[in-house]
Write an enzyme that holds these catalytic residues in place. Structure first.
Site, PDB file in Angstrom:
ATOM      1  N   LYS A  29       0.859  -1.284  -0.029  1.00 23.75           N
ATOM      2  CA  LYS A  29      -0.223   0.001   0.019  1.00 23.75           C
ATOM      3  C   LYS A  29       0.773   1.332   0.209  1.00 23.75           C
ATOM      4  CE  LYS A  29      -0.668   0.042   5.058  1.00 23.75           C
ATOM      5  NZ  LYS A  29       0.312   1.409   5.270  1.00 23.75           N
ATOM      6  N   THR A  30       1.930   1.201   0.706  1.00 22.55           N
ATOM      7  CA  THR A  30       2.801   2.583   0.675  1.00 22.55           C
ATOM      8  C   THR A  30       3.117   2.624  -0.458  1.00 22.55           C
ATOM      9  OG1 THR A  30       3.394   1.779   2.891  1.00 22.55           O
ATOM     10  CG2 THR A  30       4.862   3.349   1.826  1.00 22.55           C
ATOM     11  N   ASP A 215      -3.730   7.478   4.804  1.00 24.21           N
ATOM     12  CA  ASP A 215      -3.094   5.793   5.013  1.00 24.21           C
ATOM     13  C   ASP A 215      -3.744   5.252   6.556  1.00 24.21           C
ATOM     14  OD1 ASP A 215      -1.776   3.610   4.714  1.00 24.21           O
ATOM     15  OD2 ASP A 215       0.064   4.426   5.599  1.00 24.21           O
ATOM     16  N   GLU A 216      -3.779   4.107   6.547  1.00 22.93           N
ATOM     17  CA  GLU A 216      -4.504   3.558   7.573  1.00 22.93           C
ATOM     18  C   GLU A 216      -5.884   4.162   7.946  1.00 22.93           C
ATOM     19  OE1 GLU A 216      -2.976   0.803   8.696  1.00 22.93           O
ATOM     20  OE2 GLU A 216      -0.797   1.149   8.470  1.00 22.93           O
ATOM     21  N   GLN A 246      -7.367  -5.245   9.742  1.00 23.48           N
ATOM     22  CA  GLN A 246      -6.144  -4.697  10.595  1.00 23.48           C
ATOM     23  C   GLN A 246      -6.649  -3.517  11.560  1.00 23.48           C
ATOM     24  OE1 GLN A 246      -2.058  -4.929   8.986  1.00 23.48           O
ATOM     25  NE2 GLN A 246      -3.216  -5.027   7.005  1.00 23.48           N
ATOM     26  N   ARG A 599       2.321 -11.109  10.003  1.00 25.88           N
ATOM     27  CA  ARG A 599       3.646 -10.562  10.094  1.00 25.88           C
ATOM     28  C   ARG A 599       4.796 -11.368   9.718  1.00 25.88           C
ATOM     29  NH1 ARG A 599       2.155  -6.300   9.407  1.00 25.88           N
ATOM     30  NH2 ARG A 599       0.299  -7.266   9.137  1.00 25.88           N
TER      31      ARG A 599
END
Length: 664
Positions: A29-30, A215-216, A246, A599
């Site tokens: 996504k970044t 973002d987020e 998330q 993770r």
């Protein structure tokens, strides 16, 4: 731009209206956000000064700025704003401070400043209600996150407790204004109120920011969502990137519902799913997808990967919490030997910081370096440092550092002047401050001399008590003598906090007892071993991450990735947490487990204990319901009836081969 997959490319190029990018874990996504900023500047002709990208942490904002800087530069990129929500809010407030009736140089209170102010207000207005400061501070923060002003909070109060909070909120805000100060929550709430009350100022900022990237997005609270909606306005220049699976911060006001709310507030919203994962093996993703499917979803997505199927997920049953952490350390050392890996490739995740205490000791026992994030190290806690200082003085009367730390812990009315005079006497005599305290020195005020002698005599008695008879009993008597539990009560924000801190002290003394019993040493050597562990930890702080096992809470692990991940404490009432079980909030706990699983890049190991000590009692533990929700065919059990003997034999042969290679 060519490095993006088709879905990422679609998200980057879409500028015809508001866009929601549902970005699964590890889906890049970044890259989408940073390349979209470059696309807006280079291909769409939008100047950097009209683009803003916001996220939640300084680290994330810094990383985003660095990556954008590699893609765009020059005059067109000037003025580009990449910041946290709070930095954006602060920029707006500074520019519009006169309208908000703030003077130049206004202060920003941190949590401790706010807590102290609320405590003072409560004591002044309500006498003994100062011990409620933390609870009231949390409630005020929640009201501000919801955009609720004091008068509205008072109008909605339904009982005495809520009315006390609401009135304290009004007094607190009044005090902040008198101090020309804001708190952290004001940085989001005030711009929203400003834009509501002054449409001309809102229009100015809408003309300033033509395109907003967030973002987020699943972590936004009500105030943040409203601020985004106000800035975007009718232009619709918005890309929101988030993942409802998330969302793990509801306890601090985050609302995953804000993703769904976008559809209602922006009817033309386009949704792009990023489902290709560039991090984990297919087996890890299969487990994550199967687990999270038990939650209700507005948006359905399935993570997939081209990185191969991968190894089974391991589940290790242990007898108790001590054998659990010892097993984890042994597994890391064994795996490192077999696979020739670096310690920095391993992460151990846990639900609560208290689980790290035994883990730290087990790692230190095997001299395995580690780094902690998302939680304070056990030996770094003030109460542990206090008692360690007492223990250091018990075995070494020349430890001036330890003496200065605890000379007034608890308070002994040894003022700065007395301690300065004592230090000068010790310097002239060529002795330590504690030894100087046992003598009479004319330079030290008489009242101070008396207190110093009493303190020195008492420490001598404590030292003799520890050396003769039961040393641990002598240390516990020392804690009773100084009434350390009462001291913690007086300086802690609540009874619960004081109890937890005293629990850390008890744990330290129990650890000392274990060292004496397990290593067959006397009290002085046992204390020296603990002091050495403390010093070793301080030296490890600057060690490169490559050389250290990473320890962190599941919450702190979000956004990170490691080749080999251990999740400890996979038990009911730990994960899911007991409070969440009681409040029927399992969905967020499941999302937290999902974050932990995703993770892992190559291997995932989950551990549980059959019994665990809790509040002084040994309790039986049930495996986490989340284990049962994972695909059984992909789990490999160790310990208990399910253990696979062939797998254990194969691992043993690998270990022997690793030893042969190492020796060869």
């Amino acid at each position: 731009m060519n490095k993006l997959n088709p879905r990422q490319h679609e998200a980057m190029k879409y500028i015809d209206g508001p866009l929601l990018v549902l970005a699964g874990a590890g889906s890049g996504k970044t890259s989408v956000i940073t390349r979209k900023i470059a696309y807006l500047i280079q291909k769409c002709g939008i100047k950097g000064e009209h683009i803003a990208a916001v996220t939640f942490t300084n680290k994330a904002a810094r990383e985003m700025r660095e990556r954008v800087g590699k893609l765009v530069s020059g005059e067109a990129a000037e003025g580009l704003l990449v910041s946290t929500f709070h930095q954006l809010g602060l920029r707006i407030i500074r520019e519009e401070r006169k309208t908000l009736e703030l003077r130049a140089g206004f202060s920003i209170f941190d949590n401790q400043d706010s807590n102290t102010l609320i405590r003072d207000i409560l004591i002044q207005d309500h006498g003994a209600e100062g011990d409620q400061a933390q609870v009231i501070q949390n409630q005020i923060s929640n009201w501000k996150n919801d955009g609720l002003l004091p008068d509205k909070a008072i109008a909605l109060a339904t009982g005495p407790a809520q009315m006390l909070c609401a009135q304290a909120y009004k007094r607190y805000n009044r005090a902040l204004r008198a101090y020309n100060a804001l708190d952290f929550d004001d940085l989001i709430m005030l711009p929203g109120i400003l834009f509501t009350n002054y449409p001309d100022i809102l229009e100015k900022w809408q003309n300033r920011i033509h395109y907003l990237l967030v973002d987020e997005y699943q972590d936004t609270n009500i105030s943040q969502y409203e601020l985004v909606k106000q800035l975007v306005g009718l232009r619709g220049g918005l890309t929101a990137v988030g993942d409802d699976d998330q969302s793990i911060y509801a306890w601090r006001g985050a609302r995953p519902e804000n993703l769904e709310q976008l559809r209602e507030d922006f009817p033309g919203l386009k949704v792009v799913m990023l489902e290709q994962n560039y991090r984990s093996t297919r087996r890890i993703l299969k487990a994550a997808n199967t687990l999270i499917a038990n939650n209700d979803h507005v948006f359905e997505k399935q993570l997939w990967s081209e990185l191969g199927f991968g190894d089974p997920l391991r589940v290790i049953r242990c007898t108790d919490e001590t054998s659990e952490v010892e097993q984890v350390v042994a597994e890391i050392l064994d795996h490192r030997l077999r696979k020739r890996t670096r310690l920095g490739e391993y992460a151990v995740l846990y639900r609560g910081n208290h689980q790290a205490r035994l883990l730290e000791l087990a790692l230190q026992q095997q001299q395995v370096p580690y780094q902690m994030s998302g939680g304070q190290s056990f030996f770094a806690r003030n109460e542990v440092k206090d008692i360690m200082a007492y223990l250091r003085l018990v075995i070494n009367a020349d430890d001036d550092n330890a003496f200065l730390r605890i000379a007034n812990v608890p308070r002994r009315k040894l003022g700065t002047a007395t301690l300065e005079a004592l230090g000068e006497c010790a310097r002239k005599s060529g002795t330590s401050m504690l030894r100087a305290a046992a003598s009479s020195h004319a330079d030290v005020p008489e009242a101070g001399r008396k207190r110093l002698r009493e303190f020195s005599d008492w420490l001598d008695q404590t030292r003799q008590r520890c050396r003769s008879g039961n040393s641990i009993s002598g240390i516990r008597q020392m804690l009773r003598d100084i009434q350390y539990d009462h001291w913690l009560d007086s300086i802690s924000s609540s009874e619960d906090v004081a109890e937890r801190r005293m629990g850390n002290v008890d744990f330290l003394v129990d650890s000392l007892q274990r060292v004496i019993n397990d290593d067959g040493v006397d009290i002085e050597e046992a204390i020296s071993k603990l002091v050495l562990r403390d010093l070793m930890e301080q030296q490890e702080e600057d060690r490169a991450a490559d050389d250290s096992v990473q320890l962190m809470t599941l919450h702190a692990s979000k956004g990170l990735e490691y080749p080999h991940v251990f999740i400890i404490g996979m038990e009911e009432n730990l994960l899911p947490h007991r409070v969440s079980v009681e409040e029927d909030n399992i969905a967020e706990e499941r999302r937290l487990a999902y974050v932990g699983i995703t993770r892992a890049q190559q291997s995932l190991t989950m551990t549980m204990a059959a019994k665990r000590r809790q509040f002084g009692e040994v309790i039986d533990c049930e495996p986490s319901r989340f284990i049962e929700e994972l695909p059984a065919d992909d789990l490999q059990w160790q310990g208990g009836l399910e253990e696979d003997a062939e797998v254990a034999k194969e691992r043993a042969n690998e270990t022997l081969a690793g030893l042969r290679d190492l020796l060869g």
